[in-house]
Design a protein around this motif. Structure first.
Motif: not given
Lengths: 687, 212
Positions: B45-46, B49, B52, B83, B86-88, B90, B93, B101, B120, B124, B128, B132
């Motif tokens: 994550q660091e 960052n 990003q 759980t 999926d947040g990561y 997202d 994505e 693009e 993804r 599951n 999926r 997928y």
């Protein structure tokens, strides 16, 4: 908050916050700069800072971002089967792998709470509602005739192949203002989007064959399907309870087209034809039980088109249209009955988000139905028909107070030109998340539906029937285990009653009927406890009575059973490359009416019990072998008695037991998928 | 001769751009150097960052987005709490979409898209799997059509084929000759610049080891 990203926008100076949520960094930049602080799931924070070479101390608080996908959803009355990111109770794949459903959408739904199995019908009966009170929609438009035509007292199946659908929403009450003309439930099916590649699917079943070919291009695809079913070979091997002069036989074909119309837009078109026929030998109880042939020819054409897109940045539009032409030609003894239904449904829905938390939806629709019936008997001919156009408009606002609390308030107006009636239906629902995993949800609304076709043929003096729903539900999902408890009450008003006059007189009908249904639905699903195993248990308690149609007084209707239980189990055997499934269903005895008895609906039929098994074996990467059997323990199932129309010379009505078509049903099949690469399979058909 | 001129041109272009954006190349180089030290979700994550931040500073570069998404995909694989995965994804994505693009004909970008889709799927597989695996197969097909020599696209394809083999009664080891060939030729593929994707050799070695 550890791990947040803090940096000067547009520069390379920044850092991540530490364990304690603190961050500090040095920069050589000076002057006006923007400090940006970001963390997943939170709204980005930015602040203009003036850098003069000294230390700046800041206290940054991030606000939780609103995310519709993680936000609370309204679950009262709704079973949603789709692979959205939140915990779902059942998935599209469950719909096709439930043992006992044998590939029937409606069969699979009957393993969910709120439904009652009616073995002599096969249709959906939801929360004390009759089967006509449930409607089916595909990609937003109505399917006027969702079931195959069947003989009286014999179970039918849905017309549509469950593999067509990627998602299912089964709402057993309290649904959105977008849906009308259904007193009990709506089933919303959405068809598959773009296929991954060109493919050819071949299915060989003991009851028929099917070929489906898919051709894909850059922005679209077309699928053509042809199927032929004939139960003759099967019925000659397996014992049947009825004599079939000609076993059910059908030929169906379908074309479906999907085309992307823009980056966000999708156009779908589906068209099918279905021709089926059978001749069944049934006892004529008015003639001492002599056998008479009941012959039926059914033709069904269905067309459905839908278009979804965004208009500009915010507006979303979805438009759907469907057309059904269904003809049934029935012959028994000297009588022929020809019935035709022509149904058209047009619908447009617009939605506009004023903000992420306030979404307004509105739209309009038209249901047009033309029903005609021609009855020819040796000495008389009856021709009746009606055309009813029902116009509807609806609007609904979905308002999120936070990630935790949502309300949906809406209303619907309908006008029927044939009945010259106008109705207004308010709808309200809300959901509140108590914890990350648990929530309460409630729904309330008025629901109207036009009386059944058989009455509208003779009268336009009726008004729509009404049901008020009160639903309260609790749902919790922890670690692939889900529990749902739902309490509901339904008040039926303005139900059609027969006054006892001749059936063909318009004045023989009025809206003085009423009724109620109270119930408790329980659902438990556990994908965790048993390794490679997955099971769910449904239980429904139903207390219902009504006074409608030909009822002399308030009574329990024949389709309602007090206790309904279903347990579905699936197990994946990796070493055998097999998915095995079992489904046990129990329905407590339902009532039926014996005209020889003084009590209306005073008799009880046998309880319904069935243990169904299925087994799928992945033989090769692209070949699946499938076997299924229903009622393997051979429980005796009987659905009460039917009686002669007129008493015999002793003044008694002659009765005969209503049995299922056969006590057990077996099916064997093989599914083959061919692709260019040769590595796709129909695994989704079993997993 | 043509090849030499071409590769010379590539080197020249990258040298020129390096000279133009020394800060960018330095920041990218430093961040890429940290990959080896990342051992936990928090570490990635660091690192994410950093990418990003670079992506925000260099709006026309696709590589920061590539590595940003890559970090979050790896996080989804490392995360124990199903759980949160999926947040990561997202987050990944969004970067994958913006990246595609910018470079709609870049083999590496489609390879990463396929990697993201596998992420993804893994959340599951029962539910999926079909959808997928089809989607990631499509993305990989695109990646290989754009550059059949891309070793990362080949590796992912191989891993997917071997993964599905166990469900279909095929022997995963039947893919071993392919794996060995891929590893043997790995170094023949030259990234366009020092900061272009160059990962995967370890995994390929792992696959080959698993064959023995």
């Amino acid at each position: 908050m550890p791990g947040a990203n803090a940096y000067l926008h547009g520069t390379y100076d920044g850092t991540s916050s530490g364990e304690d949520g603190e961050f500090k960094f040095r920069t050589s930049k000076t002057g006006q700069q923007t400090l940006q602080v970001e963390f997943m799931g939170y709204e980005p924070f930015s602040l203009k800072v003036e850098l003069k070479g000294d230390t700046i101390r800041l206290n940054v608080k991030l606000k939780e971002a609103f995310n519709e996908l993680n936000a609370v959803t309204i679950t009262a009355g709704t079973f949603e089967a789709s692979d959205k990111k939140q915990a779902v109770t059942i998935t599209p794949i469950d719909m096709v792998t439930t043992a006992g459903a044998v590939g029937d959408v409606y069969g699979a739904l009957q393993s969910l709470p709120g439904t009652t199995v009616n073995g002599e019908s096969g249709r959906l009966f939801v929360k004390g509602g009759d089967s006509e009170e449930s409607q089916t929609y595909i990609d937003g438009s109505l399917v006027s005739v969702p079931y195959n035509s069947s003989a009286p007292n014999l179970a039918t199946r849905g017309r549509f192949n469950p593999f067509m659908f990627k998602g299912t929403i089964f709402s057993t009450g309290g649904y959105s203002a977008e849906y009308g003309q259904a007193l009990s439930s709506v089933l919303l099916l959405s068809t598959n989007d773009m296929p991954a590649e060109d493919q050819l699917d071949l299915s060989f079943l003991s009851v028929g064959v099917e070929v489906a070919g898919t051709k894909k291009w850059n922005s679209g695809a077309v699928t053509g399907t042809l199927a032929y079913n004939n139960l003759q070979p099967y019925m000659s091997l397996a014992p049947q309870n009825y004599d079939w002069v000609k076993a059910p036989e059908s030929a169906t074909g379908a074309v479906s087209v999907r085309q992307k119309t823009s980056k966000t837009g999708m156009f779908k078109f589906y068209s099918s034809f279905d021709n089926g026929s059978f001749t069944l030998s049934q006892q004529n109880l008015d003639a001492g039980g002599t056998l008479i042939d009941y012959k039926l020819d059914n033709g069904n054409q269905f067309m459905n088109a839908s278009w979804n897109d965004k208009l500009g940045e915010k507006w979303a539009v979805s438009t759907a249209a469907s057309f059904t032409n269904n003809t049934d030609d029935i012959q028994f003894e000297q009588t022929t009955v020809a019935e035709q239904i022509q149904g058209t449904h047009l619908k447009s829905v617009f939605s506009y988000p004023f903000s992420e938390k306030f979404i307004l939806k509105f739209g309009g629709e038209l249901f047009s139905k033309k029903f005609s019936q021609n009855v020819q008997m040796p000495n008389e001919t009856h021709d009746n028909n009606f055309t009813n156009n029902t116009f509807a408009g609806f609007t609904e606002a979905q308002v999120y107070a936070s990630n935790k609390f949502v309300t949906r308030i809406g209303g619907r107006v309908e006008y029927s030109d044939y009945l010259n009636s106008f109705t207004v239906s308010p709808r309200f629902s809300a959901a509140y998340k108590i914890t990350d995993k648990s929530q309460f949800s409630a729904a309330y609304g008025w629901f109207y539906q036009n009386p059944v076709d058989d009455y509208l043929l003779y009268t336009d003096l009726l008004k729509p029937e009404r049901a008020d729903h009160y639903t309260f539900s609790f749902q919790s999902s922890v670690n692939s285990r889900t529990i749902r408890v739902e309490l509901y009450r339904k008040d039926y008003k303005d139900l059609v009653k027969l006054t006892g006059g001749e059936f063909y007189l318009p004045t023989s009908y009025n809206n003085s009927g009423n009724g109620y249904a109270n119930g408790l639905d329980l659902f438990w699903r556990d994908k965790k406890t048993i390794k490679n195993g997955d099971y769910w248990i449904s239980y429904s308690y139903l207390d219902t009575k009504r006074d409608y149609r030909n009822f002399p007084e308030e009574a329990i209707p024949t389709f309602a059973s007090k206790h309904n239980f279903s347990m579905v189990y699936k197990h994946w055997f990796g070493n055998l490359r097999s998915l095995a499934g079992a489904n046990f269903r129990y329905s407590s005895p339902r009532v039926f009416n014996d005209p020889n008895s003084a009590t209306f609906n005073g008799e009880k039929m046998l309880a319904y019990r069935s243990l169904d098994l299925s087994w799928s074996f992945l033989y090769r990467q692209h070949i699946i072998i499938y076997a299924a059997a229903t009622n393997v323990l051979d429980f005796k199932n009987e659905f009460g008695q039917r009686y002669s129309n007129n008493p015999d010379t002793n003044g008694r009505f002659q009765g005969a037991a209503i049995q299922p078509g056969s006590n057990q049903f077996y099916v064997l099949g093989c599914f083959i998928t061919l692709t260019r690469k040769g590595n796709a399979n129909q695994l989704d058909k079993i997993e | 001769m043509k090849k030499i001129i071409l590769s010379l041109a590539v080197v020249l272009i990258s040298l020129v751009s390096m000279a133009q954006k020394p800060e960018y190349y330095q920041a990218m180089g430093e961040s890429l150097g940290q990959y080896a030290n990342c051992q936990s979700v928090a570490d990635f994550q660091e690192l994410g960052n950093k990418f990003q931040m670079i992506a925000a500073a260099e709006k026309s570069e696709w590589l920061p987005l590539y590595y940003h998404a890559n970090c979050y995909i790896i996080m989804s694989f490392m995360e124990q709490d199903a759980t949160k995965k999926d947040g990561y994804l997202d987050v990944a994505e969004k970067s994958v979409t913006s990246m595609l693009e910018m470079v709609p004909a870049e083999s590496e970008a489609f390879t990463l898209k396929a990697f993201y889709l596998v992420g993804r799927l893994v959340v599951n597989p029962m539910e999926r799997g079909q959808e997928y695996s089809g989607l990631s197969g499509q993305a990989l097909g695109k990646a290989l059509a754009l550059d059949a020599t891309n070793p990362r696209a080949q590796l992912l394809q191989l891993q997917m084929d071997m993964g599905s083999a166990q469900y279909t009664g095929q022997d995963p080891k039947s893919f071993c000759p392919k794996a060995k060939e891929l590893l043997a030729n790995w170094d023949n593929f030259k990234p366009k610049s020092p900061i272009h994707p160059n990962w995967g050799k370890d995994q390929a070695e792992g696959v080959v080891k698993g064959c023995e």
